[in-house]
Design a protein around this motif. Sequence first.
Motif, mmCIF file in Angstrom:
data_model
loop_
_atom_site.group_PDB
_atom_site.id
_atom_site.type_symbol
_atom_site.label_atom_id
_atom_site.label_comp_id
_atom_site.label_asym_id
_atom_site.label_seq_id
_atom_site.Cartn_x
_atom_site.Cartn_y
_atom_site.Cartn_z
ATOM 1 N N CYS A 10 -12.039 -8.088 7.019
ATOM 2 C CA CYS A 10 -11.071 -7.312 8.091
ATOM 3 C C CYS A 10 -11.782 -6.337 8.763
ATOM 4 O O CYS A 10 -11.775 -6.230 10.039
ATOM 5 C CB CYS A 10 -9.892 -6.781 7.230
ATOM 6 S SG CYS A 10 -8.657 -7.925 6.716
ATOM 7 N N ARG A 35 -6.459 -16.510 7.408
ATOM 8 C CA ARG A 35 -5.428 -16.178 6.516
ATOM 9 C C ARG A 35 -5.516 -14.553 5.971
ATOM 10 O O ARG A 35 -4.766 -13.867 6.024
ATOM 11 C CB ARG A 35 -5.129 -17.038 5.286
ATOM 12 C CG ARG A 35 -4.554 -18.351 5.683
ATOM 13 C CD ARG A 35 -4.054 -19.248 4.415
ATOM 14 N NE ARG A 35 -5.202 -19.430 3.698
ATOM 15 C CZ ARG A 35 -5.955 -20.880 3.714
ATOM 16 N NH1 ARG A 35 -5.380 -21.627 4.649
ATOM 17 N NH2 ARG A 35 -7.000 -21.059 2.986
ATOM 18 N N GLU A 38 -4.474 -12.160 8.692
ATOM 19 C CA GLU A 38 -2.990 -12.009 8.743
ATOM 20 C C GLU A 38 -2.470 -11.436 7.558
ATOM 21 O O GLU A 38 -1.455 -10.528 7.630
ATOM 22 C CB GLU A 38 -2.247 -13.687 8.731
ATOM 23 C CG GLU A 38 -2.402 -14.155 10.219
ATOM 24 C CD GLU A 38 -2.018 -13.424 11.303
ATOM 25 O OE1 GLU A 38 -0.979 -12.878 11.255
ATOM 26 O OE2 GLU A 38 -2.954 -13.162 12.248
ATOM 27 N N ARG A 39 -3.067 -11.638 6.320
ATOM 28 C CA ARG A 39 -2.604 -10.787 5.298
ATOM 29 C C ARG A 39 -2.934 -9.599 5.348
ATOM 30 O O ARG A 39 -2.164 -8.345 4.902
ATOM 31 C CB ARG A 39 -3.402 -11.455 3.921
ATOM 32 C CG ARG A 39 -2.646 -11.031 2.734
ATOM 33 C CD ARG A 39 -3.403 -11.691 1.435
ATOM 34 N NE ARG A 39 -3.379 -13.130 1.410
ATOM 35 C CZ ARG A 39 -4.559 -13.970 1.418
ATOM 36 N NH1 ARG A 39 -5.532 -13.459 1.056
ATOM 37 N NH2 ARG A 39 -4.380 -15.240 1.496
ATOM 38 N N LYS A 41 -3.086 -7.760 8.299
ATOM 39 C CA LYS A 41 -2.094 -7.275 9.052
ATOM 40 C C LYS A 41 -0.757 -7.032 8.300
ATOM 41 O O LYS A 41 -0.179 -5.824 8.653
ATOM 42 C CB LYS A 41 -1.680 -8.200 10.084
ATOM 43 C CG LYS A 41 -3.031 -8.288 11.134
ATOM 44 C CD LYS A 41 -2.439 -9.153 12.300
ATOM 45 C CE LYS A 41 -3.632 -9.457 13.062
ATOM 46 N NZ LYS A 41 -3.494 -10.427 14.185
ATOM 47 N N THR A 42 -0.352 -7.862 7.337
ATOM 48 C CA THR A 42 0.875 -7.666 6.772
ATOM 49 C C THR A 42 0.830 -6.363 5.579
ATOM 50 O O THR A 42 1.743 -5.668 5.721
ATOM 51 C CB THR A 42 1.437 -8.774 5.760
ATOM 52 O OG1 THR A 42 1.064 -9.893 6.908
ATOM 53 C CG2 THR A 42 2.428 -8.771 5.283
ATOM 54 N N GLU A 43 -0.317 -6.179 5.008
ATOM 55 C CA GLU A 43 -0.571 -5.234 4.253
ATOM 56 C C GLU A 43 -0.447 -3.919 4.738
ATOM 57 O O GLU A 43 -0.109 -2.878 4.303
ATOM 58 C CB GLU A 43 -1.789 -5.281 3.250
ATOM 59 C CG GLU A 43 -1.635 -6.534 2.317
ATOM 60 C CD GLU A 43 -2.890 -6.835 1.679
ATOM 61 O OE1 GLU A 43 -3.818 -6.218 1.750
ATOM 62 O OE2 GLU A 43 -2.732 -7.918 0.912
ATOM 63 N N ARG A 44 -1.225 -3.657 5.990
ATOM 64 C CA ARG A 44 -1.140 -2.549 6.672
ATOM 65 C C ARG A 44 0.235 -2.108 7.137
ATOM 66 O O ARG A 44 0.531 -1.024 7.044
ATOM 67 C CB ARG A 44 -2.041 -2.823 7.983
ATOM 68 C CG ARG A 44 -3.394 -2.681 7.553
ATOM 69 C CD ARG A 44 -4.412 -2.256 9.017
ATOM 70 N NE ARG A 44 -4.334 -3.509 9.857
ATOM 71 C CZ ARG A 44 -4.980 -4.555 9.873
ATOM 72 N NH1 ARG A 44 -5.867 -4.827 8.938
ATOM 73 N NH2 ARG A 44 -4.783 -5.376 10.694
ATOM 74 N N VAL A 45 1.050 -3.192 7.575
ATOM 75 C CA VAL A 45 2.510 -2.774 7.900
ATOM 76 C C VAL A 45 3.248 -2.432 6.643
ATOM 77 O O VAL A 45 4.155 -1.203 6.726
ATOM 78 C CB VAL A 45 3.222 -4.002 8.397
ATOM 79 C CG1 VAL A 45 4.617 -3.732 8.540
ATOM 80 C CG2 VAL A 45 2.464 -4.409 9.630
ATOM 81 N N HIS A 46 2.984 -2.918 5.428
ATOM 82 C CA HIS A 46 3.854 -2.402 4.234
ATOM 83 C C HIS A 46 3.112 -1.110 3.714
ATOM 84 O O HIS A 46 3.820 -0.358 3.111
ATOM 85 C CB HIS A 46 3.713 -3.535 3.233
ATOM 86 C CG HIS A 46 4.405 -4.749 3.592
ATOM 87 N ND1 HIS A 46 5.913 -4.638 3.775
ATOM 88 C CD2 HIS A 46 4.252 -5.904 3.840
ATOM 89 C CE1 HIS A 46 6.319 -5.758 4.040
ATOM 90 N NE2 HIS A 46 5.286 -6.693 4.166
#
Length: 58
Positions: A10, A35, A38-39, A41-46
């Motif tokens: 990342c 992948r 994308e993972r 990005k998702t973790e940063r949002v959460h």
Amino acid sequence: MDPDEQALVCKRLANGESLSAIAREFNTTRQTIMRVRERGKTERVHDRQPSPRTHASY
């Protein structure tokens, strides 16, 4: 790919390295690198803290 490697992927993507170059170095596919991206990005949002409320609660 372990979490430390994913974090490094990342970081390198954020620094502008190409998917192909990173995939070659980690001996994996571009799809795997996508992948991980994308993972990440998702973790940063959460991981974000909730926004403070700007209106009164009822």
